[in-house]
Write a protein that holds these residues in place. Structure first.
Motif, PDB file in Angstrom:
ATOM      1  N   PRO A 171      23.486  40.574  71.762  1.00 50.89           N
ATOM      2  CA  PRO A 171      22.173  40.033  72.140  1.00 50.89           C
ATOM      3  C   PRO A 171      22.041  39.734  73.633  1.00 50.89           C
ATOM      4  CG  PRO A 171      22.959  38.983  70.132  1.00 50.89           C
ATOM      5  CD  PRO A 171      24.103  39.803  70.663  1.00 50.89           C
ATOM      6  N   ASP A 172      23.104  39.195  74.247  1.00 42.72           N
ATOM      7  CA  ASP A 172      23.081  38.899  75.683  1.00 42.72           C
ATOM      8  C   ASP A 172      24.257  39.622  76.344  1.00 42.72           C
ATOM      9  OD1 ASP A 172      23.013  37.907  78.240  1.00 42.72           O
ATOM     10  OD2 ASP A 172      22.788  35.810  77.658  1.00 42.72           O
ATOM     11  N   PRO A 173      24.092  40.913  76.666  1.00 45.90           N
ATOM     12  CA  PRO A 173      25.210  41.675  77.233  1.00 45.90           C
ATOM     13  C   PRO A 173      25.671  41.140  78.573  1.00 45.90           C
ATOM     14  CG  PRO A 173      23.170  42.917  77.376  1.00 45.90           C
ATOM     15  CD  PRO A 173      22.883  41.732  76.516  1.00 45.90           C
ATOM     16  N   HIS A 174      24.781  40.527  79.352  1.00 47.54           N
ATOM     17  CA  HIS A 174      25.177  39.993  80.659  1.00 47.54           C
ATOM     18  C   HIS A 174      26.191  38.858  80.480  1.00 47.54           C
ATOM     19  CE1 HIS A 174      22.041  42.432  82.405  1.00 47.54           C
ATOM     20  NE2 HIS A 174      21.178  41.898  81.565  1.00 47.54           N
ATOM     21  N   ARG A 175      25.967  38.035  79.480  1.00 47.30           N
ATOM     22  CA  ARG A 175      26.911  36.952  79.199  1.00 47.30           C
ATOM     23  C   ARG A 175      28.241  37.512  78.714  1.00 47.30           C
ATOM     24  NH1 ARG A 175      25.717  31.631  75.388  1.00 47.30           N
ATOM     25  NH2 ARG A 175      27.795  30.691  75.581  1.00 47.30           N
ATOM     26  N   ALA A 176      28.187  38.524  77.845  1.00 49.59           N
ATOM     27  CA  ALA A 176      29.427  39.131  77.356  1.00 49.59           C
ATOM     28  C   ALA A 176      30.212  39.774  78.491  1.00 49.59           C
ATOM     29  CB  ALA A 176      29.104  40.170  76.278  1.00 49.59           C
ATOM     30  N   ASP A 224      10.286  56.119  67.979  1.00 51.27           N
ATOM     31  CA  ASP A 224      10.200  55.703  69.372  1.00 51.27           C
ATOM     32  C   ASP A 224      11.559  55.140  69.784  1.00 51.27           C
ATOM     33  OD1 ASP A 224       9.562  54.764  71.855  1.00 51.27           O
ATOM     34  OD2 ASP A 224       8.241  53.159  71.154  1.00 51.27           O
ATOM     35  N   ARG A 225      12.131  55.696  70.841  1.00 51.24           N
ATOM     36  CA  ARG A 225      13.435  55.225  71.309  1.00 51.24           C
ATOM     37  C   ARG A 225      13.360  54.585  72.687  1.00 51.24           C
ATOM     38  NH1 ARG A 225      15.848  60.210  73.953  1.00 51.24           N
ATOM     39  NH2 ARG A 225      14.358  61.881  73.559  1.00 51.24           N
ATOM     40  N   GLU A 226      12.172  54.240  73.153  1.00 51.83           N
ATOM     41  CA  GLU A 226      12.019  53.691  74.499  1.00 51.83           C
ATOM     42  C   GLU A 226      12.808  52.398  74.681  1.00 51.83           C
ATOM     43  OE1 GLU A 226      10.541  54.579  77.553  1.00 51.83           O
ATOM     44  OE2 GLU A 226      10.773  56.486  76.526  1.00 51.83           O
ATOM     45  N   TYR A 227      12.889  51.583  73.624  1.00 50.08           N
ATOM     46  CA  TYR A 227      13.588  50.310  73.766  1.00 50.08           C
ATOM     47  C   TYR A 227      15.062  50.502  74.126  1.00 50.08           C
ATOM     48  CZ  TYR A 227      16.239  50.448  69.356  1.00 50.08           C
ATOM     49  OH  TYR A 227      17.131  50.764  68.362  1.00 50.08           O
ATOM     50  N   ARG A 228      15.594  51.705  73.863  1.00 42.03           N
ATOM     51  CA  ARG A 228      17.003  51.955  74.178  1.00 42.03           C
ATOM     52  C   ARG A 228      17.267  51.929  75.676  1.00 42.03           C
ATOM     53  NH1 ARG A 228      18.296  57.307  70.836  1.00 42.03           N
ATOM     54  NH2 ARG A 228      20.271  57.111  71.939  1.00 42.03           N
ATOM     55  N   ARG A 229      16.223  52.097  76.466  1.00 40.49           N
ATOM     56  CA  ARG A 229      16.393  52.011  77.920  1.00 40.49           C
ATOM     57  C   ARG A 229      16.778  50.602  78.359  1.00 40.49           C
ATOM     58  NH1 ARG A 229      14.569  56.644  80.375  1.00 40.49           N
ATOM     59  NH2 ARG A 229      13.006  57.886  79.271  1.00 40.49           N
ATOM     60  N   GLU A 230      16.532  49.626  77.502  1.00 42.36           N
ATOM     61  CA  GLU A 230      16.811  48.230  77.831  1.00 42.36           C
ATOM     62  C   GLU A 230      18.210  47.794  77.390  1.00 42.36           C
ATOM     63  OE1 GLU A 230      13.760  46.082  75.842  1.00 42.36           O
ATOM     64  OE2 GLU A 230      12.144  47.264  76.727  1.00 42.36           O
ATOM     65  N   LEU A 231      18.951  48.696  76.751  1.00 41.27           N
ATOM     66  CA  LEU A 231      20.273  48.353  76.238  1.00 41.27           C
ATOM     67  C   LEU A 231      21.364  48.761  77.231  1.00 41.27           C
ATOM     68  CD1 LEU A 231      19.787  49.687  72.596  1.00 41.27           C
ATOM     69  CD2 LEU A 231      19.533  47.321  73.376  1.00 41.27           C
ATOM     70  N   PHE A 232      22.573  48.270  77.010  1.00 41.51           N
ATOM     71  CA  PHE A 232      23.700  48.697  77.830  1.00 41.51           C
ATOM     72  C   PHE A 232      23.976  50.168  77.565  1.00 41.51           C
ATOM     73  CE2 PHE A 232      28.103  49.723  78.604  1.00 41.51           C
ATOM     74  CZ  PHE A 232      28.340  49.142  79.833  1.00 41.51           C
ATOM     75  N   GLY A 233      24.088  50.956  78.623  1.00 42.15           N
ATOM     76  CA  GLY A 233      24.380  52.371  78.479  1.00 42.15           C
ATOM     77  C   GLY A 233      24.470  53.048  79.829  1.00 42.15           C
ATOM     78  N   LEU A 267      28.666  47.095  73.515  1.00 39.17           N
ATOM     79  CA  LEU A 267      27.854  46.180  74.310  1.00 39.17           C
ATOM     80  C   LEU A 267      26.360  46.331  74.034  1.00 39.17           C
ATOM     81  CD1 LEU A 267      29.754  46.171  77.713  1.00 39.17           C
ATOM     82  CD2 LEU A 267      29.421  44.215  76.171  1.00 39.17           C
ATOM     83  N   TYR A 268      25.941  47.499  73.497  1.00 35.85           N
ATOM     84  CA  TYR A 268      24.524  47.628  73.135  1.00 35.85           C
ATOM     85  C   TYR A 268      24.198  46.874  71.856  1.00 35.85           C
ATOM     86  CZ  TYR A 268      26.691  51.800  70.901  1.00 35.85           C
ATOM     87  OH  TYR A 268      27.521  52.667  70.220  1.00 35.85           O
TER      88      TYR A 268
END
Length: 238
Positions: free
Chosen positions: A121-126, A160-169, A117-118
């Motif tokens: 592109p649109d995990p909410h839709r999935a 930099d891994r900050e963007y990973r906070r915005e992914l499904f996890g 799911l990470y």
């Protein structure tokens, strides 16, 4: 830097099995509980008759679902190569998009979205689509990683891994799943992986976000990294 939910990046990564195999290889001697076993137990608890797996890769989990649980399974993957591999194992696998599942409402008892799911592109839709195709009382087993997963490797490479906070996890999964499911449980699975220089090189070479193998600092000793995954069990209302 292209992020791991960039559709072009995902297509390139799974155009063949080499990059996936390189990343999977570091977990052979991982210490601690196995998230794959935790996920399989969550599936088995539901005693499914018909299962949908999205993004199943080479089909290892799908094979277990069919052979050990005796369930009918359909696999959907955006990668033609992954579908080809699954079909070679006798699995019912089809090219498709997790955001637009080609099934009617309520067709499945259980759905599986493990470590994928990470990439969407649109995990909410999935997630909404996965809830839609489940029968009342159906179960989704989804697996993601923590922000801290392999964090020491990212730090070694100065990325930099900050963007990973915005992914499904681990950090986002409960909230996101609760938008489409009535009950969500998180089962954390934590351990460690020790990587020698060759393992670091294989992993970094397979994952452009981390840079290139020529940038790897000299290691005076093997690198111990966190292996932090979460298995989510989400259920629809009966």
């Amino acid at each position: 830097m292209r992020r791991i939910n960039d559709p072009r990046f995902v297509r390139e990564q799974y155009a063949d099995e080499d990059n996936l195999a390189a990343r999977k290889s570091i977990y052979v001697d991982a210490e601690g509980p196995d998230a794959r076993e935790v996920a399989f137990s969550a599936l088995a608890e539901a005693r499914p008759r018909r299962v949908l797996e999205v993004g199943g890769g080479e089909g290892e989990l799908a094979e277990r679902i069919v052979t050990e649980l005796g369930a009918e399974l359909v696999g959907i993957d955006q990668s033609e190569r992954m579908v080809e591999i699954q079909r070679s194992k006798g699995l019912d696998a089809r090219v498709g998009d997790a955001e637009q599942l080609p099934f009617a409402d309520g067709e499945f008892d259980v759905a599986v979205a493990a470590w994928m799911l990470y990439h969407v592109p649109d995990p909410h839709r999935a997630i909404a689509e996965l809830a839609r195709v489940l029968r009342p009382g159906g179960r989704l087993v989804a697996v993601g990683t923590s922000y801290d997963h392999l964090g020491e490797l990212w730090d070694l490479m100065g990325r930099d891994r900050e963007y990973r906070r915005e992914l499904f996890g681990r950090e986002t999964g409960e909230e996101w799943l609760s938008r489409s499911f009535d009950r969500v449980e998180r089962r954390d699975v934590d351990g460690s992986v020790t990587m020698d220089a060759d393992a670091v090189r294989r992993y970094v070479s397979s994952w452009p976000d981390l840079g290139s193998a020529v940038e790897i600092p000299t290691l005076s000793e093997p690198l111990c990294v966190r292996n932090a995954c979460s298995v989510f069990v989400a259920e629809t209302a009966r």
